[in-house]
Design a protein around this motif. Sequence first.
Motif, PDB file in Angstrom:
ATOM      1  N   VAL A 182      10.272  -5.138  -1.322  1.00 39.04           N
ATOM      2  CA  VAL A 182       9.086  -5.979  -1.118  1.00 39.04           C
ATOM      3  C   VAL A 182       7.825  -5.152  -0.932  1.00 39.04           C
ATOM      4  O   VAL A 182       6.781  -5.462  -1.510  1.00 39.04           O
ATOM      5  CB  VAL A 182       9.296  -6.898   0.111  1.00 39.04           C
ATOM      6  CG1 VAL A 182       7.986  -7.555   0.551  1.00 39.04           C
ATOM      7  CG2 VAL A 182      10.347  -7.953  -0.188  1.00 39.04           C
ATOM      8  N   HIS A 183       7.917  -4.091  -0.143  1.00 39.84           N
ATOM      9  CA  HIS A 183       6.703  -3.385   0.273  1.00 39.84           C
ATOM     10  C   HIS A 183       6.390  -2.199  -0.634  1.00 39.84           C
ATOM     11  O   HIS A 183       7.291  -1.532  -1.158  1.00 39.84           O
ATOM     12  CB  HIS A 183       6.836  -2.942   1.728  1.00 39.84           C
ATOM     13  CG  HIS A 183       6.929  -4.095   2.675  1.00 39.84           C
ATOM     14  ND1 HIS A 183       5.844  -4.901   2.955  1.00 39.84           N
ATOM     15  CD2 HIS A 183       7.972  -4.611   3.372  1.00 39.84           C
ATOM     16  CE1 HIS A 183       6.219  -5.849   3.795  1.00 39.84           C
ATOM     17  NE2 HIS A 183       7.497  -5.704   4.061  1.00 39.84           N
ATOM     18  N   SER A 184       5.105  -1.936  -0.804  1.00 35.60           N
ATOM     19  CA  SER A 184       4.650  -0.900  -1.719  1.00 35.60           C
ATOM     20  C   SER A 184       4.978   0.490  -1.178  1.00 35.60           C
ATOM     21  O   SER A 184       5.035   0.701   0.039  1.00 35.60           O
ATOM     22  CB  SER A 184       3.138  -1.017  -1.939  1.00 35.60           C
ATOM     23  OG  SER A 184       2.434  -0.675  -0.752  1.00 35.60           O
ATOM     24  N   PRO A 185       5.169   1.472  -2.069  1.00 32.13           N
ATOM     25  CA  PRO A 185       5.475   2.834  -1.611  1.00 32.13           C
ATOM     26  C   PRO A 185       4.410   3.407  -0.689  1.00 32.13           C
ATOM     27  O   PRO A 185       4.735   4.073   0.299  1.00 32.13           O
ATOM     28  CB  PRO A 185       5.577   3.628  -2.916  1.00 32.13           C
ATOM     29  CG  PRO A 185       5.950   2.621  -3.950  1.00 32.13           C
ATOM     30  CD  PRO A 185       5.248   1.351  -3.542  1.00 32.13           C
ATOM     31  N   SER A 186       3.135   3.157  -0.990  1.00 33.90           N
ATOM     32  CA  SER A 186       2.074   3.727  -0.156  1.00 33.90           C
ATOM     33  C   SER A 186       2.078   3.128   1.241  1.00 33.90           C
ATOM     34  O   SER A 186       1.869   3.834   2.237  1.00 33.90           O
ATOM     35  CB  SER A 186       0.714   3.512  -0.825  1.00 33.90           C
ATOM     36  OG  SER A 186       0.448   2.128  -1.004  1.00 33.90           O
ATOM     37  N   TYR A 187       2.321   1.818   1.342  1.00 29.90           N
ATOM     38  CA  TYR A 187       2.357   1.195   2.663  1.00 29.90           C
ATOM     39  C   TYR A 187       3.591   1.655   3.441  1.00 29.90           C
ATOM     40  O   TYR A 187       3.500   1.968   4.641  1.00 29.90           O
ATOM     41  CB  TYR A 187       2.349  -0.323   2.544  1.00 29.90           C
ATOM     42  CG  TYR A 187       2.436  -1.019   3.882  1.00 29.90           C
ATOM     43  CD1 TYR A 187       1.442  -0.847   4.851  1.00 29.90           C
ATOM     44  CD2 TYR A 187       3.524  -1.828   4.199  1.00 29.90           C
ATOM     45  CE1 TYR A 187       1.530  -1.467   6.090  1.00 29.90           C
ATOM     46  CE2 TYR A 187       3.622  -2.446   5.441  1.00 29.90           C
ATOM     47  CZ  TYR A 187       2.620  -2.263   6.377  1.00 29.90           C
ATOM     48  OH  TYR A 187       2.706  -2.879   7.611  1.00 29.90           O
ATOM     49  N   LEU A 188       4.738   1.717   2.782  1.00 27.74           N
ATOM     50  CA  LEU A 188       5.938   2.196   3.452  1.00 27.74           C
ATOM     51  C   LEU A 188       5.742   3.605   3.986  1.00 27.74           C
ATOM     52  O   LEU A 188       6.124   3.917   5.119  1.00 27.74           O
ATOM     53  CB  LEU A 188       7.129   2.173   2.490  1.00 27.74           C
ATOM     54  CG  LEU A 188       7.860   0.859   2.308  1.00 27.74           C
ATOM     55  CD1 LEU A 188       8.989   1.017   1.295  1.00 27.74           C
ATOM     56  CD2 LEU A 188       8.413   0.360   3.638  1.00 27.74           C
ATOM     57  N   ASP A 189       5.160   4.466   3.175  1.00 27.48           N
ATOM     58  CA  ASP A 189       4.927   5.843   3.613  1.00 27.48           C
ATOM     59  C   ASP A 189       4.000   5.886   4.822  1.00 27.48           C
ATOM     60  O   ASP A 189       4.238   6.647   5.774  1.00 27.48           O
ATOM     61  CB  ASP A 189       4.330   6.662   2.465  1.00 27.48           C
ATOM     62  CG  ASP A 189       4.104   8.111   2.856  1.00 27.48           C
ATOM     63  OD1 ASP A 189       5.100   8.845   3.000  1.00 27.48           O
ATOM     64  OD2 ASP A 189       2.936   8.498   3.045  1.00 27.48           O
ATOM     65  N   ALA A 190       2.966   5.050   4.807  1.00 22.78           N
ATOM     66  CA  ALA A 190       2.016   5.035   5.922  1.00 22.78           C
ATOM     67  C   ALA A 190       2.692   4.608   7.220  1.00 22.78           C
ATOM     68  O   ALA A 190       2.436   5.173   8.287  1.00 22.78           O
ATOM     69  CB  ALA A 190       0.849   4.107   5.602  1.00 22.78           C
ATOM     70  N   VAL A 191       3.584   3.610   7.127  1.00 23.93           N
ATOM     71  CA  VAL A 191       4.279   3.153   8.330  1.00 23.93           C
ATOM     72  C   VAL A 191       5.324   4.170   8.766  1.00 23.93           C
ATOM     73  O   VAL A 191       5.354   4.600   9.929  1.00 23.93           O
ATOM     74  CB  VAL A 191       4.936   1.776   8.098  1.00 23.93           C
ATOM     75  CG1 VAL A 191       5.773   1.377   9.309  1.00 23.93           C
ATOM     76  CG2 VAL A 191       3.892   0.710   7.813  1.00 23.93           C
ATOM     77  N   LEU A 192       6.183   4.571   7.862  1.00 21.64           N
ATOM     78  CA  LEU A 192       7.328   5.400   8.230  1.00 21.64           C
ATOM     79  C   LEU A 192       6.909   6.801   8.656  1.00 21.64           C
ATOM     80  O   LEU A 192       7.543   7.403   9.532  1.00 21.64           O
ATOM     81  CB  LEU A 192       8.314   5.471   7.069  1.00 21.64           C
ATOM     82  CG  LEU A 192       8.905   4.126   6.615  1.00 21.64           C
ATOM     83  CD1 LEU A 192       9.861   4.343   5.448  1.00 21.64           C
ATOM     84  CD2 LEU A 192       9.616   3.415   7.752  1.00 21.64           C
ATOM     85  N   GLN A 193       5.835   7.325   8.053  1.00 21.24           N
ATOM     86  CA  GLN A 193       5.393   8.682   8.361  1.00 21.24           C
ATOM     87  C   GLN A 193       4.254   8.742   9.371  1.00 21.24           C
ATOM     88  O   GLN A 193       3.773   9.822   9.709  1.00 21.24           O
ATOM     89  CB  GLN A 193       4.977   9.407   7.068  1.00 21.24           C
ATOM     90  CG  GLN A 193       6.062   9.458   6.010  1.00 21.24           C
ATOM     91  CD  GLN A 193       7.328  10.124   6.513  1.00 21.24           C
ATOM     92  OE1 GLN A 193       7.277  11.120   7.239  1.00 21.24           O
ATOM     93  NE2 GLN A 193       8.472   9.574   6.133  1.00 21.24           N
TER      94      GLN A 193
END
Length: 313
Positions: A54-65
């Motif tokens: 569902v979630h975009s790679p850039s948003y996932l990276d921002a949250v997870l990292q």
Amino acid sequence: MLVFHSDAHSLALPPGHRFPQDKYRMLRAALEADPGLIRLQAADAASEGELALVHSPSYLDAVLQGHLSAAQQREIGFPWSPSMVERSRRSVGATIMAARAALAEGLAANLAGGTHHAQEDKGSGYCVFNDVAVAARLMQAEWHRRYGHSRPGLKVLVIDLDVHQGNGTATIFSGDNSVFTFSMHGENNFPFRKAASDLDVELPDGCGDEAYLAALDRALAQVWQRLEPPTGLAFYLAGADPHEGDRLGRLKLTTAGLRERDRRVFEALRERRIPVALSMAGGYGHDVAVTVALQVSTLREAAHSWSAWQAPQ
């Protein structure tokens, strides 16, 4: 009935923050003290691959990292911390596990979830990841892997009765005929710029039991008319925030009115043999113990429906 929890990780909230994170621990404790038909189980964390459905790679990276900007954190409403990430991943994991259990047993629940303001590329309104959207996409993928083209794809219904519109869910599934989104919410409440669900019902401030339940009956009748069968899975967001004692709700449902709302939803789904994964969604009572009691009532109604689901047909 299987019920999944994810409250072991705390948010690093400043004093006076409006989000009632103690509610989740209190809700689990209430069920542990008197489980009845409920079987409690800790949730696994959703994987990065599952979230990426569902979630975009850039948003996932921002949250997870930990790269969320100050503005992104303000829109979510939480400061970033490793425990915020783990809590959010486990809340999604709880809805995934509830959806799998519902497909097997008819009904299961997440003691949290209902994070319906999160969109593909951002969080909002105390919602980091959209648990229902991720679980729906994953269940559709698992269904396809299991049955291939020997059965039609898994069709999903979202019944969102949180007092706030499910704008993130509506946006994610816009134009997708495999998912029907229904949201009934306060017309003057957050989010102030609404998205378009497949069916939206807006309620005026001060709406009480009689008007609310009549609107629900009319809306469900429309859902059954418009829904393309067969629908294989429903997600029910049973927010406690339409209650008259809620700080943010602006509606006036009584405790009995909320219980009747839940009974009608569970009965309608059970009659149609549509499995349902329940998420507790919002609840911001002036007294958090009142909110916990309301959500315990919802879970008791769910367990009663689960028991009826098990009866021979």
